[in-house]
Scaffold this motif. Sequence first.
Motif, PDB file in Angstrom:
ATOM      1  N   LEU A  20      26.241  38.833  41.934  1.00  0.00           N
ATOM      2  CA  LEU A  20      27.036  38.346  40.816  1.00  0.00           C
ATOM      3  C   LEU A  20      26.484  37.049  40.225  1.00  0.00           C
ATOM      4  CD1 LEU A  20      30.629  39.109  42.128  1.00  0.00           C
ATOM      5  CD2 LEU A  20      29.131  40.516  40.714  1.00  0.00           C
ATOM      6  N   GLU A  21      25.268  36.678  40.623  1.00  0.00           N
ATOM      7  CA  GLU A  21      24.608  35.548  39.979  1.00  0.00           C
ATOM      8  C   GLU A  21      24.053  35.951  38.623  1.00  0.00           C
ATOM      9  OE1 GLU A  21      24.669  32.425  41.033  1.00  0.00           O
ATOM     10  OE2 GLU A  21      25.946  33.177  42.647  1.00  0.00           O
ATOM     11  N   ASP A  22      24.065  37.234  38.353  1.00  0.00           N
ATOM     12  CA  ASP A  22      23.658  37.754  37.048  1.00  0.00           C
ATOM     13  C   ASP A  22      24.914  37.883  36.176  1.00  0.00           C
ATOM     14  OD1 ASP A  22      21.658  39.338  35.252  1.00  0.00           O
ATOM     15  OD2 ASP A  22      23.408  40.657  35.445  1.00  0.00           O
ATOM     16  N   PHE A  23      24.862  37.367  34.951  1.00  0.00           N
ATOM     17  CA  PHE A  23      26.046  37.329  34.095  1.00  0.00           C
ATOM     18  C   PHE A  23      26.552  38.738  33.777  1.00  0.00           C
ATOM     19  CE2 PHE A  23      27.938  36.563  29.734  1.00  0.00           C
ATOM     20  CZ  PHE A  23      29.096  35.987  30.220  1.00  0.00           C
ATOM     21  N   ASN A  24      25.659  39.656  33.518  1.00  0.00           N
ATOM     22  CA  ASN A  24      26.078  41.017  33.188  1.00  0.00           C
ATOM     23  C   ASN A  24      26.819  41.672  34.355  1.00  0.00           C
ATOM     24  OD1 ASN A  24      25.978  43.564  31.555  1.00  0.00           O
ATOM     25  ND2 ASN A  24      24.748  44.232  33.319  1.00  0.00           N
ATOM     26  N   ARG A  25      26.262  41.553  35.555  1.00  0.00           N
ATOM     27  CA  ARG A  25      26.915  42.149  36.725  1.00  0.00           C
ATOM     28  C   ARG A  25      28.269  41.493  37.002  1.00  0.00           C
ATOM     29  NH1 ARG A  25      21.763  42.473  40.922  1.00  0.00           N
ATOM     30  NH2 ARG A  25      20.592  44.081  39.780  1.00  0.00           N
ATOM     31  N   LEU A  26      28.325  40.177  36.775  1.00  0.00           N
ATOM     32  CA  LEU A  26      29.584  39.458  36.983  1.00  0.00           C
ATOM     33  C   LEU A  26      30.652  39.974  36.028  1.00  0.00           C
ATOM     34  CD1 LEU A  26      31.304  37.168  38.155  1.00  0.00           C
ATOM     35  CD2 LEU A  26      30.253  35.634  36.472  1.00  0.00           C
ATOM     36  N   GLN A  27      30.288  40.149  34.770  1.00  0.00           N
ATOM     37  CA  GLN A  27      31.282  40.599  33.790  1.00  0.00           C
ATOM     38  C   GLN A  27      31.715  42.049  34.048  1.00  0.00           C
ATOM     39  OE1 GLN A  27      30.865  39.486  29.625  1.00  0.00           O
ATOM     40  NE2 GLN A  27      31.970  37.735  30.451  1.00  0.00           N
ATOM     41  N   VAL A  28      30.793  42.896  34.485  1.00  0.00           N
ATOM     42  CA  VAL A  28      31.142  44.276  34.824  1.00  0.00           C
ATOM     43  C   VAL A  28      32.120  44.298  35.998  1.00  0.00           C
ATOM     44  CG1 VAL A  28      30.254  46.450  35.761  1.00  0.00           C
ATOM     45  CG2 VAL A  28      29.019  45.286  33.915  1.00  0.00           C
ATOM     46  N   ALA A  29      31.843  43.463  37.006  1.00  0.00           N
ATOM     47  CA  ALA A  29      32.726  43.392  38.176  1.00  0.00           C
ATOM     48  C   ALA A  29      34.095  42.840  37.782  1.00  0.00           C
ATOM     49  CB  ALA A  29      32.095  42.511  39.254  1.00  0.00           C
ATOM     50  N   LEU A  30      34.116  41.848  36.901  1.00  0.00           N
ATOM     51  CA  LEU A  30      35.382  41.272  36.447  1.00  0.00           C
ATOM     52  C   LEU A  30      36.178  42.286  35.639  1.00  0.00           C
ATOM     53  CD1 LEU A  30      37.274  38.888  36.159  1.00  0.00           C
ATOM     54  CD2 LEU A  30      35.902  38.074  34.225  1.00  0.00           C
ATOM     55  N   LYS A  31      35.511  43.048  34.811  1.00  0.00           N
ATOM     56  CA  LYS A  31      36.194  44.077  34.021  1.00  0.00           C
ATOM     57  C   LYS A  31      36.838  45.119  34.934  1.00  0.00           C
ATOM     58  CE  LYS A  31      35.455  47.451  30.324  1.00  0.00           C
ATOM     59  NZ  LYS A  31      34.468  48.040  29.381  1.00  0.00           N
ATOM     60  N   ASP A  32      36.114  45.547  35.963  1.00  0.00           N
ATOM     61  CA  ASP A  32      36.663  46.514  36.922  1.00  0.00           C
ATOM     62  C   ASP A  32      37.872  45.934  37.652  1.00  0.00           C
ATOM     63  OD1 ASP A  32      34.732  48.320  36.229  1.00  0.00           O
ATOM     64  OD2 ASP A  32      33.379  47.813  37.888  1.00  0.00           O
ATOM     65  N   ARG A  33      37.794  44.649  37.945  1.00  0.00           N
ATOM     66  CA  ARG A  33      38.880  43.996  38.675  1.00  0.00           C
ATOM     67  C   ARG A  33      40.151  43.894  37.835  1.00  0.00           C
ATOM     68  NH1 ARG A  33      39.340  43.296  44.128  1.00  0.00           N
ATOM     69  NH2 ARG A  33      41.020  41.794  44.489  1.00  0.00           N
ATOM     70  N   LEU A  34      39.989  43.700  36.531  1.00  0.00           N
ATOM     71  CA  LEU A  34      41.129  43.497  35.636  1.00  0.00           C
ATOM     72  C   LEU A  34      41.654  44.797  35.031  1.00  0.00           C
ATOM     73  CD1 LEU A  34      39.891  40.360  33.616  1.00  0.00           C
ATOM     74  CD2 LEU A  34      41.436  40.398  35.582  1.00  0.00           C
ATOM     75  N   LYS A  35      40.896  45.855  35.107  1.00  0.00           N
ATOM     76  CA  LYS A  35      41.240  47.122  34.440  1.00  0.00           C
ATOM     77  C   LYS A  35      42.629  47.613  34.850  1.00  0.00           C
ATOM     78  CE  LYS A  35      39.301  51.693  33.482  1.00  0.00           C
ATOM     79  NZ  LYS A  35      38.157  52.605  33.758  1.00  0.00           N
ATOM     80  N   GLY A  36      43.475  47.809  33.841  1.00  0.00           N
ATOM     81  CA  GLY A  36      44.805  48.358  34.075  1.00  0.00           C
ATOM     82  C   GLY A  36      45.803  47.384  34.659  1.00  0.00           C
ATOM     83  N   LYS A  37      45.437  46.115  34.808  1.00  0.00           N
ATOM     84  CA  LYS A  37      46.333  45.120  35.410  1.00  0.00           C
ATOM     85  C   LYS A  37      46.888  44.193  34.323  1.00  0.00           C
ATOM     86  CE  LYS A  37      45.473  46.456  39.639  1.00  0.00           C
ATOM     87  NZ  LYS A  37      44.654  45.662  40.553  1.00  0.00           N
ATOM     88  N   ARG A  38      48.170  43.841  34.484  1.00  0.00           N
ATOM     89  CA  ARG A  38      48.757  42.854  33.577  1.00  0.00           C
ATOM     90  C   ARG A  38      48.287  41.471  34.050  1.00  0.00           C
ATOM     91  NH1 ARG A  38      54.524  43.657  33.576  1.00  0.00           N
ATOM     92  NH2 ARG A  38      54.239  45.214  31.933  1.00  0.00           N
ATOM     93  N   PHE A  39      47.602  40.786  33.169  1.00  0.00           N
ATOM     94  CA  PHE A  39      46.797  39.627  33.559  1.00  0.00           C
ATOM     95  C   PHE A  39      47.186  38.394  32.743  1.00  0.00           C
ATOM     96  CE2 PHE A  39      42.551  37.555  32.489  1.00  0.00           C
ATOM     97  CZ  PHE A  39      42.466  36.804  33.657  1.00  0.00           C
ATOM     98  N   LEU A  40      47.297  37.247  33.413  1.00  0.00           N
ATOM     99  CA  LEU A  40      47.537  35.968  32.731  1.00  0.00           C
ATOM    100  C   LEU A  40      46.373  35.027  33.006  1.00  0.00           C
ATOM    101  CD1 LEU A  40      49.272  33.848  31.219  1.00  0.00           C
ATOM    102  CD2 LEU A  40      50.287  33.251  33.441  1.00  0.00           C
ATOM    103  N   LEU A  41      45.809  34.497  31.943  1.00  0.00           N
ATOM    104  CA  LEU A  41      44.706  33.533  32.052  1.00  0.00           C
ATOM    105  C   LEU A  41      45.086  32.265  31.294  1.00  0.00           C
ATOM    106  CD1 LEU A  41      41.758  32.634  32.637  1.00  0.00           C
ATOM    107  CD2 LEU A  41      41.091  33.837  30.533  1.00  0.00           C
ATOM    108  N   VAL A  42      44.871  31.119  31.927  1.00  0.00           N
ATOM    109  CA  VAL A  42      45.032  29.829  31.254  1.00  0.00           C
ATOM    110  C   VAL A  42      43.655  29.198  31.088  1.00  0.00           C
ATOM    111  CG1 VAL A  42      45.997  27.508  31.358  1.00  0.00           C
ATOM    112  CG2 VAL A  42      47.351  29.446  32.169  1.00  0.00           C
TER     113      VAL A  42
END
Length: 478
Positions: free
Chosen positions: A251-273
């Motif tokens: 996950l030191e690669d930006f693309n892989r990090l964003q793909v992993a983050l997208k999978d983590r957030l998929k279908g979840k109700r999410f709050l970001l500050v």
Amino acid sequence: MAELVLSTLLPVVLEKLASVLENKIARSKGIHSELKKWEDKLPLIRAVLKDASQKEVKEEAVKLWLNRLQHLSYDIDDFLDGLATDAMHREFIKESQPITNKVRKFIPSCCTSFSLSTRVGSKLDNISTRLQDLMEEKEKLGLIVKNEGSKDKNRVYQTSLVDAPSIVGRVGDKKELLQKLLADEPNFSIVPIVGMGGIGKTTLSRLLYNDQLVKDHFELKAWVCVSDDFDSFKISKVIYQEVGGEQSKDLEDFNRLQVALKDRLKGKRFLLVLDDVWSEKLADWEALAAPFSEVADGSKIIITTRKQQLLNKLGCNHPYDLKELSPNDAFSLFARYAGINDFESYPMLRLHGEGIVKKCKGLPLASKALGSSLRGKTDEEDWKQLLYNEIWMLEDGGDIVPALRLSYHDLSAPLKHLFAYCCLIPKDYVFDKKDLVLLWMAEGFLHNSDPNKTMECLGEEYFQELLSLVKVIFSTCA
């Protein structure tokens, strides 16, 4: 005030100096080499202006240094103009040589001598000596290079934790924003909170983030203090860790990090500050927001900022504009930090305290800071001294924030100049925004580097930025 003038004058002087050197206007090798030294030294001095402008408030030596630099800059500007005039004179003489030779027969030779070294040598030496003195004094004063947008280091370490019972006067704000956060809207929506520095944007966000209704409503939450460095990779990494993602070398690669983050957030109700956002670039947001495309409906992103430019680009035309505390709430907060719960025993202190709070203009940060400075002090003289002194001249000891300078140092050099000009306008005077921009133009305050943008458009942008950053009150603006 000297820093305001220098921020505009030094770039002009450096530009003239570069032109003189490039066009070889100074024919003498000695003069040319000395000007090269100026070209090396002036940018080093210009680089510490930000630090000097902050230190001159409390350090008289720095204020004097800035004043001497201002006078020297004017002298350098005059000197360079003189060189340019001499060059034009030589060119004129060269072009009109036949006529000049005839005229010179009737003029004594002493009046036709234009020896550059004789006329400017003493000025050159004087300026060089003074410039070197300023360079040496700069080191003694400990002036350092600071980024134009550099903020308090502690901003980087702001967290989501909050002592809710200690918060004063935000019940109505919290209730209104809770309704926005809990509303069920498609995909995700942005809840922007804007306001001047010290108004309490971060505190209010903490209240919302830690509210039990919010905890029950959102499946995943993340808090990031962005500050002036909008690094999409670092922000994404913090979000990924906040929502339970595991650290991995992949996950030191930006693309892989964003793909992993997208999978983590998929279908979840999410709050970001995203707290304390300063970036105005749409590209920054687009790089960060890509993984949020498949979050569950009702997801929300709270953005706290002093600047509305990015919000406007994102279509957030009606952000929540956080207002100052009411006089009663501001006094309650001030008294708490002053350590006095009962003013019946100190009736005069209450009177002085109300005057101090009035000077704080409803800013929670200022009320807390000035209240803290009086903690444990029940001598009426201490309170009177604080009330009647210029509060922006106080020794801050690390955390006493002067009420009238909270946003000033965050302004760019051009905006500081325009802000200072606005201070010339009488209180309660009604004027037109377009007239003000025209006055800025007439004074030569607007320097446009974009050929596709008119001066009027640049002035409009500066006006809006002043309005959003420091809450200058403009009445009946057209």
